[in-house]
Scaffold this motif. Structure first.
Motif, mmCIF file in Angstrom:
data_model
loop_
_atom_site.group_PDB
_atom_site.id
_atom_site.type_symbol
_atom_site.label_atom_id
_atom_site.label_comp_id
_atom_site.label_asym_id
_atom_site.label_seq_id
_atom_site.Cartn_x
_atom_site.Cartn_y
_atom_site.Cartn_z
ATOM 1 N N SER A 1 0.802 -1.225 0.000
ATOM 2 C CA SER A 1 0.000 0.000 0.000
ATOM 3 C C SER A 1 0.838 1.281 0.000
ATOM 4 C CB SER A 1 -0.914 0.008 1.225
ATOM 5 O OG SER A 1 -0.132 -0.031 2.400
ATOM 6 N N CYS A 2 2.156 1.149 -0.027
ATOM 7 C CA CYS A 2 3.059 2.304 0.083
ATOM 8 C C CYS A 2 3.429 2.831 -1.304
ATOM 9 C CB CYS A 2 4.311 1.874 0.848
ATOM 10 S SG CYS A 2 5.641 3.079 0.840
ATOM 11 N N CYS A 3 3.048 4.086 -1.584
ATOM 12 C CA CYS A 3 3.328 4.660 -2.906
ATOM 13 C C CYS A 3 4.828 4.868 -3.131
ATOM 14 C CB CYS A 3 2.552 5.947 -3.110
ATOM 15 S SG CYS A 3 2.996 7.276 -1.995
ATOM 16 N N MET A 4 5.572 5.219 -2.094
ATOM 17 C CA MET A 4 7.023 5.398 -2.251
ATOM 18 C C MET A 4 7.701 4.059 -2.515
ATOM 19 S SD MET A 4 7.536 8.521 -2.443
ATOM 20 C CE MET A 4 9.299 8.455 -2.600
ATOM 21 N N ILE B 1 11.885 -8.633 -3.732
ATOM 22 C CA ILE B 1 10.904 -7.768 -3.077
ATOM 23 C C ILE B 1 10.267 -8.543 -1.933
ATOM 24 C CG2 ILE B 1 8.777 -6.440 -3.358
ATOM 25 C CD1 ILE B 1 11.099 -5.325 -5.024
ATOM 26 N N HIS B 2 10.306 -7.978 -0.744
ATOM 27 C CA HIS B 2 9.674 -8.587 0.423
ATOM 28 C C HIS B 2 8.582 -7.633 0.899
ATOM 29 C CE1 HIS B 2 12.694 -11.735 0.691
ATOM 30 N NE2 HIS B 2 13.605 -10.800 0.516
ATOM 31 N N GLU B 3 7.345 -7.960 0.592
ATOM 32 C CA GLU B 3 6.219 -7.110 0.998
ATOM 33 C C GLU B 3 5.781 -7.530 2.398
ATOM 34 O OE1 GLU B 3 3.141 -6.599 -1.864
ATOM 35 O OE2 GLU B 3 4.517 -5.656 -3.269
ATOM 36 N N LEU B 4 6.053 -6.668 3.348
ATOM 37 C CA LEU B 4 5.840 -7.004 4.752
ATOM 38 C C LEU B 4 4.373 -7.219 5.097
ATOM 39 C CD1 LEU B 4 8.444 -4.664 6.457
ATOM 40 C CD2 LEU B 4 8.730 -6.961 5.523
ATOM 41 N N ASP B 5 3.470 -6.555 4.380
ATOM 42 C CA ASP B 5 2.052 -6.738 4.677
ATOM 43 C C ASP B 5 1.503 -8.035 4.082
ATOM 44 O OD1 ASP B 5 2.430 -5.575 2.168
ATOM 45 O OD2 ASP B 5 0.598 -4.403 2.250
ATOM 46 N N HIS B 6 2.327 -8.769 3.345
ATOM 47 C CA HIS B 6 1.929 -10.067 2.797
ATOM 48 C C HIS B 6 2.740 -11.196 3.422
ATOM 49 C CE1 HIS B 6 -0.617 -8.682 -0.638
ATOM 50 N NE2 HIS B 6 -0.016 -7.560 -0.303
ATOM 51 N N ASP B 7 3.555 -10.877 4.412
ATOM 52 C CA ASP B 7 4.417 -11.857 5.074
ATOM 53 C C ASP B 7 3.877 -12.113 6.482
ATOM 54 O OD1 ASP B 7 6.608 -12.974 6.667
ATOM 55 O OD2 ASP B 7 7.895 -12.468 4.967
ATOM 56 N N ASN C 1 11.415 5.717 10.690
ATOM 57 C CA ASN C 1 9.986 5.770 10.451
ATOM 58 C C ASN C 1 9.690 6.595 9.204
ATOM 59 O OD1 ASN C 1 7.357 5.213 10.979
ATOM 60 N ND2 ASN C 1 7.158 6.672 12.646
ATOM 61 N N PRO C 2 9.049 6.084 8.186
ATOM 62 C CA PRO C 2 8.586 4.710 8.108
ATOM 63 C C PRO C 2 9.733 3.761 7.805
ATOM 64 C CG PRO C 2 8.077 5.821 6.064
ATOM 65 C CD PRO C 2 8.691 6.848 6.985
ATOM 66 N N ALA C 3 9.564 2.519 8.178
ATOM 67 C CA ALA C 3 10.620 1.521 8.004
ATOM 68 C C ALA C 3 10.753 1.062 6.552
ATOM 69 C CB ALA C 3 10.354 0.324 8.907
ATOM 70 N N VAL C 4 9.743 1.329 5.742
ATOM 71 C CA VAL C 4 9.792 0.915 4.339
ATOM 72 C C VAL C 4 9.571 2.117 3.427
ATOM 73 C CG1 VAL C 4 9.056 -1.441 4.766
ATOM 74 C CG2 VAL C 4 7.324 0.294 4.301
#
Length: 103
Positions: A20-23, A40-46, A63-66
């Motif tokens: 969900s992060c545009c950056m 690519i490691h998408e943290l919201d899918h892990d 902050n933010p960490a990603v």
């Protein structure tokens, strides 16, 4: 933190993101446009995404960490840092040196 370091060293370029992060999307697109194919490691899918995010913060990802970008197993920085490296021309050379792209 050891798990994050291990994940970051598996490929020449590694990006920890959230879908969900545009950056995060912008940084992934930049790498693809430069010819890199980062892990690519998408943290919201892990399932361990929150733990990984806390470990990234412990490694200095603020902050933010990603997005958290690693090249050649070393932490390069966040979106702001990566964009600065791209603007001054050193990002491409870092990717070449790490064998993430070839020329």
């Amino acid at each position: 933190m050891d798990r994050v370091r291990d994940m970051a060293s598996k490929k020449a370029a590694v990006i920890f993101t959230k879908s969900s992060c545009c950056m995060c999307h912008s940084i992934k697109t930049l790498f693809y446009e430069l010819g890199a194919s980062p892990a690519i490691h998408e943290l919201d899918h892990d399932a361990n995404g929150k733990e990984i995010e806390w470990a990234l913060r412990g490694l200095g990802c603020n902050n933010p960490a990603v997005p958290a970008v690693f090249i050649g197993g070393k932490y390069v920085g966040s979106a702001k840092d990566v964009i600065s490296l791209h603007v001054d021309g050193s990002l491409k050379q870092m990717l070449i040196d790490a064998k993430a792209i070839w020329f």
